[in-house]
Design a protein around this motif. Sequence first.
Motif, PDB file in Angstrom:
ATOM      1  N   SER A 158       0.813  -1.214   0.000  1.00  0.00           N
ATOM      2  CA  SER A 158       0.000   0.000   0.000  1.00  0.00           C
ATOM      3  C   SER A 158       0.851   1.269   0.000  1.00  0.00           C
ATOM      4  N   PHE A 159       0.169   2.385  -0.103  1.00  0.00           N
ATOM      5  CA  PHE A 159       0.801   3.694  -0.023  1.00  0.00           C
ATOM      6  C   PHE A 159       1.018   4.000   1.454  1.00  0.00           C
ATOM      7  N   THR A 160       2.267   4.237   1.855  1.00  0.00           N
ATOM      8  CA  THR A 160       2.563   4.305   3.283  1.00  0.00           C
ATOM      9  C   THR A 160       3.351   5.510   3.751  1.00  0.00           C
ATOM     10  N   HIS A 161       3.802   6.359   2.873  1.00  0.00           N
ATOM     11  CA  HIS A 161       4.736   7.400   3.294  1.00  0.00           C
ATOM     12  C   HIS A 161       4.062   8.547   4.042  1.00  0.00           C
ATOM     13  N   PRO A 162       4.488   8.767   5.275  1.00  0.00           N
ATOM     14  CA  PRO A 162       3.966   9.909   6.042  1.00  0.00           C
ATOM     15  C   PRO A 162       4.677  11.199   5.635  1.00  0.00           C
ATOM     16  N   GLN A 163       4.162  12.300   6.141  1.00  0.00           N
ATOM     17  CA  GLN A 163       4.808  13.590   5.920  1.00  0.00           C
ATOM     18  C   GLN A 163       6.118  13.645   6.685  1.00  0.00           C
ATOM     19  N   GLY A 164       6.984  14.530   6.247  1.00  0.00           N
ATOM     20  CA  GLY A 164       8.230  14.748   6.955  1.00  0.00           C
ATOM     21  C   GLY A 164       8.080  15.878   7.962  1.00  0.00           C
TER      22      GLY A 164
ATOM     23  N   ARG B  45      10.569  18.358   7.925  1.00  0.00           N
ATOM     24  CA  ARG B  45      11.236  19.495   7.297  1.00  0.00           C
ATOM     25  C   ARG B  45      11.214  19.307   5.793  1.00  0.00           C
ATOM     26  N   GLY B  46      11.353  20.422   5.082  1.00  0.00           N
ATOM     27  CA  GLY B  46      11.386  20.340   3.634  1.00  0.00           C
ATOM     28  C   GLY B  46      11.289  21.705   3.002  1.00  0.00           C
ATOM     29  N   ALA B  47      11.402  21.722   1.692  1.00  0.00           N
ATOM     30  CA  ALA B  47      11.324  22.954   0.923  1.00  0.00           C
ATOM     31  C   ALA B  47       9.898  23.492   0.936  1.00  0.00           C
ATOM     32  N   HIS B  48       9.760  24.756   0.595  1.00  0.00           N
ATOM     33  CA  HIS B  48       8.442  25.388   0.496  1.00  0.00           C
ATOM     34  C   HIS B  48       7.692  24.798  -0.683  1.00  0.00           C
ATOM     35  N   GLN B  49       6.449  24.444  -0.449  1.00  0.00           N
ATOM     36  CA  GLN B  49       5.609  23.909  -1.520  1.00  0.00           C
ATOM     37  C   GLN B  49       4.538  24.937  -1.853  1.00  0.00           C
TER      38      GLN B  49
ATOM     39  N   ALA C 111       9.440  19.059  -0.646  1.00  0.00           N
ATOM     40  CA  ALA C 111       8.618  19.630   0.425  1.00  0.00           C
ATOM     41  C   ALA C 111       8.416  18.634   1.559  1.00  0.00           C
ATOM     42  N   ARG C 112       7.995  19.148   2.699  1.00  0.00           N
ATOM     43  CA  ARG C 112       7.732  18.331   3.881  1.00  0.00           C
ATOM     44  C   ARG C 112       6.557  17.389   3.655  1.00  0.00           C
ATOM     45  N   ALA C 113       5.562  17.842   2.900  1.00  0.00           N
ATOM     46  CA  ALA C 113       4.335  17.067   2.682  1.00  0.00           C
ATOM     47  C   ALA C 113       4.346  16.414   1.302  1.00  0.00           C
ATOM     48  N   ASN C 114       3.653  15.303   1.202  1.00  0.00           N
ATOM     49  CA  ASN C 114       3.463  14.653  -0.092  1.00  0.00           C
ATOM     50  C   ASN C 114       2.538  15.510  -0.948  1.00  0.00           C
ATOM     51  N   PRO C 115       2.705  15.473  -2.271  1.00  0.00           N
ATOM     52  CA  PRO C 115       1.820  16.257  -3.146  1.00  0.00           C
ATOM     53  C   PRO C 115       0.401  15.695  -3.132  1.00  0.00           C
ATOM     54  N   SER C 116      -0.556  16.524  -3.450  1.00  0.00           N
ATOM     55  CA  SER C 116      -1.964  16.110  -3.451  1.00  0.00           C
ATOM     56  C   SER C 116      -2.216  14.935  -4.381  1.00  0.00           C
ATOM     57  N   TRP C 117      -1.557  14.912  -5.536  1.00  0.00           N
ATOM     58  CA  TRP C 117      -1.804  13.819  -6.471  1.00  0.00           C
ATOM     59  C   TRP C 117      -1.427  12.478  -5.866  1.00  0.00           C
TER      60      TRP C 117
ATOM     61  N   ALA D  19      17.340  15.370  -0.644  1.00  0.00           N
ATOM     62  CA  ALA D  19      18.213  15.983   0.360  1.00  0.00           C
ATOM     63  C   ALA D  19      17.526  17.128   1.108  1.00  0.00           C
ATOM     64  N   ARG D  20      16.477  17.715   0.532  1.00  0.00           N
ATOM     65  CA  ARG D  20      15.784  18.845   1.155  1.00  0.00           C
ATOM     66  C   ARG D  20      14.819  18.427   2.255  1.00  0.00           C
ATOM     67  N   THR D  21      14.439  17.165   2.297  1.00  0.00           N
ATOM     68  CA  THR D  21      13.403  16.738   3.225  1.00  0.00           C
ATOM     69  C   THR D  21      13.822  15.482   3.975  1.00  0.00           C
ATOM     70  N   ASP D  22      13.161  15.233   5.101  1.00  0.00           N
ATOM     71  CA  ASP D  22      13.455  14.018   5.852  1.00  0.00           C
ATOM     72  C   ASP D  22      12.461  12.901   5.557  1.00  0.00           C
ATOM     73  N   ARG D  23      11.493  13.138   4.665  1.00  0.00           N
ATOM     74  CA  ARG D  23      10.604  12.036   4.276  1.00  0.00           C
ATOM     75  C   ARG D  23      11.243  11.288   3.114  1.00  0.00           C
ATOM     76  N   GLU D  24      11.010   9.985   3.043  1.00  0.00           N
ATOM     77  CA  GLU D  24      11.478   9.234   1.895  1.00  0.00           C
ATOM     78  C   GLU D  24      10.513   9.493   0.757  1.00  0.00           C
ATOM     79  N   LEU D  25      11.040  10.007  -0.361  1.00  0.00           N
ATOM     80  CA  LEU D  25      10.170  10.352  -1.478  1.00  0.00           C
ATOM     81  C   LEU D  25       9.531   9.079  -2.047  1.00  0.00           C
ATOM     82  N   PRO D  26       8.196   9.051  -2.129  1.00  0.00           N
ATOM     83  CA  PRO D  26       7.517   7.882  -2.671  1.00  0.00           C
ATOM     84  C   PRO D  26       7.798   7.698  -4.160  1.00  0.00           C
ATOM     85  N   VAL D  27       8.037   6.462  -4.547  1.00  0.00           N
ATOM     86  CA  VAL D  27       8.253   6.084  -5.941  1.00  0.00           C
ATOM     87  C   VAL D  27       7.079   5.192  -6.340  1.00  0.00           C
ATOM     88  N   ILE D  28       6.394   5.568  -7.415  1.00  0.00           N
ATOM     89  CA  ILE D  28       5.157   4.888  -7.810  1.00  0.00           C
ATOM     90  C   ILE D  28       5.287   4.361  -9.231  1.00  0.00           C
TER      91      ILE D  28
END
Length: 147
Positions: A2-8, A10-14, A75-81, A132-141
């Motif tokens: 499933s889709f599991t990645h939480p928000q970070g 810290r991160g860049a401005h979105q 960014a700290r948060a995952n994108p809406s899509w 490198a800008r964020t502490d969340r692992e970027l989801p790969v789909i």
Amino acid sequence: MSFTHPQGTRGAHQPRGRFLAGRNRRVARRAGRSTGDLLALTTIGRRTGQERSAPVGGFPGGNGSWIVVASAAGARANPSWYLNLAAHPDRATVTTGGRTVPVVAEELHGVERAAAWRTVTSVSPGFARYQARTDRELPVIRLTPRA
């Protein structure tokens, strides 16, 4: 899996709001006509149920599939899509080269994610900078055409 990645934390401005929505619509229209690595990804809104299109970078995933990264430019948060795909992984489409393809979304994990990540960052090193800008692992789909 499933889709599991939480928000970070810290991160860049979105960018958000009307500016981003209008820009994304224009770029998504161009992406849909493009035959390059820019795709128009259309998802179903998790709250509204309405179609939403976003331009995303796409990489060949084998067997006619595409690999996309939910980077949001680090960014700290995952994108809406990404959140929309998590809610409706079997109700998305990819438009490229004027052709629309219904797809099923699957988030990659473990060895599969690592292999796809190496491919993405070798072709487009900017994604490593986003990571490198964020502490969340970027989801790969992986987006696989529906039968």
